[in-house]
Design a protein around this motif. Sequence first.
Motif, PDB file in Angstrom:
ATOM      1  N   TYR A 151      14.965  -2.674  -0.380  1.00 43.35           N
ATOM      2  CA  TYR A 151      14.000  -1.583  -0.429  1.00 43.35           C
ATOM      3  C   TYR A 151      12.964  -1.810  -1.521  1.00 43.35           C
ATOM      4  O   TYR A 151      11.776  -1.529  -1.347  1.00 43.35           O
ATOM      5  CB  TYR A 151      14.714  -0.257  -0.649  1.00 43.35           C
ATOM      6  N   TYR A 155       8.957  -2.080  -0.883  1.00 47.82           N
ATOM      7  CA  TYR A 155       8.103  -1.075  -1.506  1.00 47.82           C
ATOM      8  C   TYR A 155       7.028  -1.725  -2.375  1.00 47.82           C
ATOM      9  O   TYR A 155       5.853  -1.347  -2.316  1.00 47.82           O
ATOM     10  CB  TYR A 155       8.946  -0.117  -2.350  1.00 47.82           C
ATOM     11  N   SER A 177       9.092  -2.533  12.766  1.00 51.33           N
ATOM     12  CA  SER A 177       9.835  -1.270  12.706  1.00 51.33           C
ATOM     13  C   SER A 177      10.833  -1.265  11.554  1.00 51.33           C
ATOM     14  O   SER A 177      11.056  -0.228  10.922  1.00 51.33           O
ATOM     15  CB  SER A 177      10.548  -1.018  14.037  1.00 51.33           C
ATOM     16  N   LYS A 180       9.000  -0.506   8.364  1.00 49.87           N
ATOM     17  CA  LYS A 180       8.700   0.926   8.267  1.00 49.87           C
ATOM     18  C   LYS A 180       9.934   1.725   7.857  1.00 49.87           C
ATOM     19  O   LYS A 180       9.838   2.666   7.055  1.00 49.87           O
ATOM     20  CB  LYS A 180       8.160   1.428   9.606  1.00 49.87           C
ATOM     21  N   ILE A 181      11.082   1.363   8.396  1.00 48.79           N
ATOM     22  CA  ILE A 181      12.321   2.053   8.044  1.00 48.79           C
ATOM     23  C   ILE A 181      12.639   1.858   6.570  1.00 48.79           C
ATOM     24  O   ILE A 181      12.999   2.813   5.860  1.00 48.79           O
ATOM     25  CB  ILE A 181      13.484   1.541   8.912  1.00 48.79           C
ATOM     26  N   LEU A 183      10.559   1.137   4.138  1.00 47.05           N
ATOM     27  CA  LEU A 183       9.577   1.867   3.328  1.00 47.05           C
ATOM     28  C   LEU A 183       9.902   3.356   3.289  1.00 47.05           C
ATOM     29  O   LEU A 183       9.833   3.990   2.224  1.00 47.05           O
ATOM     30  CB  LEU A 183       8.169   1.662   3.891  1.00 47.05           C
ATOM     31  N   HIS A 184      10.245   3.891   4.436  1.00 48.20           N
ATOM     32  CA  HIS A 184      10.576   5.311   4.505  1.00 48.20           C
ATOM     33  C   HIS A 184      11.768   5.633   3.616  1.00 48.20           C
ATOM     34  O   HIS A 184      11.745   6.605   2.853  1.00 48.20           O
ATOM     35  CB  HIS A 184      10.874   5.694   5.954  1.00 48.20           C
ATOM     36  N   ARG A 185      12.799   4.802   3.693  1.00 50.95           N
ATOM     37  CA  ARG A 185      13.993   5.032   2.880  1.00 50.95           C
ATOM     38  C   ARG A 185      13.694   4.845   1.393  1.00 50.95           C
ATOM     39  O   ARG A 185      14.203   5.594   0.553  1.00 50.95           O
ATOM     40  CB  ARG A 185      15.112   4.097   3.326  1.00 50.95           C
ATOM     41  N   ARG A 187      10.871   5.356  -0.143  1.00 48.10           N
ATOM     42  CA  ARG A 187      10.106   6.518  -0.621  1.00 48.10           C
ATOM     43  C   ARG A 187      11.002   7.740  -0.797  1.00 48.10           C
ATOM     44  O   ARG A 187      10.848   8.491  -1.762  1.00 48.10           O
ATOM     45  CB  ARG A 187       8.974   6.816   0.359  1.00 48.10           C
ATOM     46  N   LEU A 188      11.942   7.922   0.121  1.00 52.84           N
ATOM     47  CA  LEU A 188      12.866   9.047   0.005  1.00 52.84           C
ATOM     48  C   LEU A 188      13.725   8.917  -1.247  1.00 52.84           C
ATOM     49  O   LEU A 188      13.926   9.887  -1.991  1.00 52.84           O
ATOM     50  CB  LEU A 188      13.764   9.138   1.246  1.00 52.84           C
TER      51      LEU A 188
END
Length: 223
Positions: A151, A155, A177, A180-181, A183-185, A187-188
């Motif tokens: 991650y 990032y 994809s 994107k997953i 990056l999303h994780r 950021r969370l």
Amino acid sequence: MITSYKSTEDAPGMKESDIIRRILSGEKELYEILVRRNNQKLFRCIRGYLSDEEEIKDVMQNSYLKAFDKLSQFKLQASFSTWLIRIAMNEALVRLKQKGKIVELNVKDMVGSENGLDDNVYREHNPQSRMIRKEGRELLERAIGDLDAIYRTTYIMKELEEMSIEEIADVLNISVSNVKIRLHRARLMLRESLYELSQDKDLFEFGFSKCDDITERVMKAIQ
């Protein structure tokens, strides 16, 4: 002898405007209520400028005393806390200037007749803003460093190096994809980590004994 109002509960239903009117009418012991109501907020605001706790207390005391001396000039339709904090900001900025931490700053130019600090000058010379930016970068670096490698790498590539999703996918040999997953994780996890750090209010706590101390000092001074 001054009556002690050790909490706002000792004066149930008393509005700020009513307290101020009664102080101006001679009941100066009621000023303790305003002091206790504003101690925490005032401490935290000054803490954004000064780091030494004794100096912060000194600025708090001086601000309360200046506010008391000029209370007749206060417009009751405004918030007393806002007016008080403006006084404290100016006091803190003067001290910073005296220490050479604010160069070529005319504090008088920052004070308007009604609105206090001029927004443009305030933003330019506001040490709190600079401190927040500096500490924010440090906290973000720490939080990024704590991420798992998959991650963290994704990032950094996207947010710091500004690589495209496709470029990252190509470099890491993973699908778009999947990028994107990740990056999303990332950021969370960063949001959660930074939120937890931001909730550590104990760093700016001005609790019971400290509150009693500054309140006693102010009330003794106005007797």
